[in-house]
Design a protein around this motif. Structure first.
Motif, short mmCIF file in Angstrom:
data_model
loop_
_atom_site.label_atom_id
_atom_site.label_comp_id
_atom_site.label_asym_id
_atom_site.label_seq_id
_atom_site.Cartn_x
_atom_site.Cartn_y
_atom_site.Cartn_z
N ILE A 16 0.93 -1.37 0.13
CA ILE A 16 -0.28 0.09 -0.24
C ILE A 16 1.25 1.20 0.31
O ILE A 16 0.48 2.32 -1.09
CB ILE A 16 -1.16 0.06 0.94
CG1 ILE A 16 -2.05 -1.25 0.88
CG2 ILE A 16 -1.37 0.80 1.34
CD1 ILE A 16 -2.27 -1.60 2.69
N VAL A 17 1.53 1.16 0.96
CA VAL A 17 2.59 2.46 0.88
C VAL A 17 3.55 2.53 -0.91
O VAL A 17 3.36 3.77 -0.61
CB VAL A 17 4.01 2.52 1.96
CG1 VAL A 17 4.94 3.44 1.77
CG2 VAL A 17 2.97 2.39 3.15
N ASP A 18 3.59 1.37 -1.45
CA ASP A 18 4.24 1.38 -2.25
C ASP A 18 3.49 2.55 -3.47
O ASP A 18 3.79 3.05 -4.07
CB ASP A 18 5.52 0.33 -2.47
CG ASP A 18 6.82 -0.31 -2.01
OD1 ASP A 18 6.99 0.71 -1.37
OD2 ASP A 18 6.87 -1.62 -2.35
N ALA A 19 2.13 1.76 -3.21
CA ALA A 19 1.41 1.80 -4.71
C ALA A 19 1.19 3.50 -4.44
O ALA A 19 1.29 4.57 -5.38
CB ALA A 19 0.16 1.21 -4.12
N ALA A 20 0.88 4.46 -3.16
CA ALA A 20 0.05 5.43 -2.73
C ALA A 20 1.84 6.40 -3.26
O ALA A 20 1.55 7.60 -3.20
CB ALA A 20 -0.11 5.31 -0.84
N THR A 21 2.52 5.97 -2.60
CA THR A 21 4.17 6.97 -3.15
C THR A 21 4.17 7.25 -4.34
O THR A 21 4.27 8.17 -4.93
CB THR A 21 5.21 6.12 -2.78
OG1 THR A 21 5.77 5.37 -1.25
CG2 THR A 21 6.45 6.54 -3.40
N LEU A 23 1.74 7.11 -6.87
CA LEU A 23 0.19 7.71 -7.00
C LEU A 23 0.10 9.04 -6.33
O LEU A 23 -0.12 10.12 -6.97
CB LEU A 23 -1.50 6.81 -5.55
CG LEU A 23 -2.23 7.77 -6.66
CD1 LEU A 23 -2.57 7.67 -8.02
CD2 LEU A 23 -3.03 6.67 -5.16
N PHE A 24 0.95 9.58 -4.99
CA PHE A 24 1.18 10.46 -4.97
C PHE A 24 2.27 11.56 -6.39
O PHE A 24 2.69 12.57 -5.39
CB PHE A 24 2.05 11.00 -3.25
CG PHE A 24 0.86 10.41 -2.36
CD1 PHE A 24 -0.51 9.92 -2.24
CD2 PHE A 24 1.38 10.16 -0.72
CE1 PHE A 24 -1.36 9.32 -1.49
CE2 PHE A 24 0.16 9.53 0.00
CZ PHE A 24 -0.65 9.20 0.13
N ARG A 25 3.08 11.18 -6.73
CA ARG A 25 4.30 11.73 -7.42
C ARG A 25 3.79 11.79 -8.58
O ARG A 25 3.97 12.90 -8.84
CB ARG A 25 5.34 10.67 -7.70
CG ARG A 25 6.59 11.52 -8.44
CD ARG A 25 7.35 10.38 -8.67
NE ARG A 25 6.62 9.49 -9.77
CZ ARG A 25 6.74 9.57 -11.42
NH1 ARG A 25 6.50 11.06 -11.61
NH2 ARG A 25 5.82 8.45 -11.85
N GLU A 26 2.57 11.05 -8.51
CA GLU A 26 1.79 11.60 -10.29
C GLU A 26 1.15 12.15 -10.33
O GLU A 26 1.27 13.65 -10.80
CB GLU A 26 1.56 9.92 -10.97
CG GLU A 26 2.42 8.75 -11.31
CD GLU A 26 1.97 7.94 -11.20
OE1 GLU A 26 0.84 7.42 -11.49
OE2 GLU A 26 2.74 6.31 -11.87
N SER A 33 -7.14 10.22 -4.33
CA SER A 33 -8.22 9.62 -3.70
C SER A 33 -7.64 8.23 -3.13
O SER A 33 -6.79 7.64 -3.70
CB SER A 33 -9.23 9.93 -4.36
OG SER A 33 -9.90 8.24 -5.42
N MET A 34 -8.36 7.67 -2.11
CA MET A 34 -8.49 6.72 -1.35
C MET A 34 -9.13 5.31 -2.66
O MET A 34 -8.69 4.63 -2.28
CB MET A 34 -8.71 6.31 0.03
CG MET A 34 -8.38 7.22 0.96
SD MET A 34 -6.81 6.22 1.66
CE MET A 34 -7.42 5.14 2.46
N ARG A 35 -10.06 5.79 -3.39
CA ARG A 35 -10.45 5.15 -4.25
C ARG A 35 -8.96 4.72 -5.46
O ARG A 35 -9.04 3.23 -6.01
CB ARG A 35 -11.63 5.65 -5.16
CG ARG A 35 -11.89 5.13 -6.26
CD ARG A 35 -13.25 5.32 -6.24
NE ARG A 35 -14.17 5.37 -5.38
CZ ARG A 35 -15.68 5.59 -4.99
NH1 ARG A 35 -15.55 6.87 -6.11
NH2 ARG A 35 -16.07 5.54 -4.38
N ASP A 36 -8.54 6.09 -5.94
CA ASP A 36 -7.56 5.43 -6.93
C ASP A 36 -6.55 4.55 -6.01
O ASP A 36 -5.70 3.88 -6.72
CB ASP A 36 -6.72 7.29 -6.49
CG ASP A 36 -7.03 8.19 -7.40
OD1 ASP A 36 -8.44 7.69 -8.34
OD2 ASP A 36 -7.13 9.83 -7.49
#
Length: 196
Positions: A16-21, A23-26, A33-36
């Motif tokens: 989840i942290v890797d995916a969030a990283t 996503l936050f960069r892009e 969003s949490m949905r993203d």
């Protein structure tokens, strides 16, 4: 319902942290969003809350992981017994390598930390300021030892860190030199320029 696939020897939270990283960069922290995020890890948004409390918790994790890595390396370098100019070089090389090896995480921490809320915001801001002062202190000691030119140390730190952030352009470039060539060029320009 799909399950979060954990990496080999990793946890679901790390996925989840890797995916969030990414996503936050892009998209940036605010726009993501949490949905993203749920879509990126292949689950329903509600099931993310089994592993994390909030989107901000992920940003905290990213920011403080980066801060801890930089502070830990600075501790090692300060205790190394190297000449001050070599300490500055070691710090510069570490920053450059982090931009190659942990690019997304470093960029997110550098760009999105302002979205933290207190006490995390103040803590992170103070750590950033203290870290820059530590590097400036090494440079100032090098100046007093006549290893480093008589320059304004905080300005050197600012220029050095901004130059390293410029590696983001290298990541986007179609025609690029190797990471090693870029590192050696940056060290040559910055460290040789500082030598007394």
């Amino acid at each position: 319902m799909a399950k979060i696939k954990s990496k080999t020897n990793g946890t679901k939270k790390e996925v989840i942290v890797d995916a969030a990283t990414r996503l936050f960069r892009e998209k940036g922290f605010k726009a993501a969003s949490m949905r993203d995020l749920a879509e990126a890890v292949g689950v329903e948004a509600a099931s993310l809350y089994n592993h994390i409390q909030s989107k901000e918790e992920l940003l905290q994790e990213i920011c403080f992981k980066v801060a801890n890595a930089f502070n830990q390396k600075c501790d090692e370098i300060e205790a190394s017994g190297l000449a001050n100019i070599r300490k500055v070089e070691a710090i510069l090389r570490f920053h450059i390598q982090q931009m190659f090896n942990h690019y997304e995480m470093v960029i997110v921490a550098d760009r999105e930390w302002r979205h933290l809320s207190d006490p995390y915001l103040s803590n992170y801001h103070n750590q950033r300021r203290a870290y820059r002062k530590r590097i400036a202190g090494i440079i100032e000691e090098g100046i007093s030892n006549k290893e480093i030119k008589d320059v304004d140390a905080p300005t050197v730190v600012l220029i050095m860190l901004h130059a390293v952030n410029g590696i983001e352009s290298w990541h986007r470039s179609k025609e690029k030199i190797s990471p090693k060539q870029l590192e050696e060029n940056m060290v040559l320009i910055m460290i040789e320029g500082l030598k007394a």
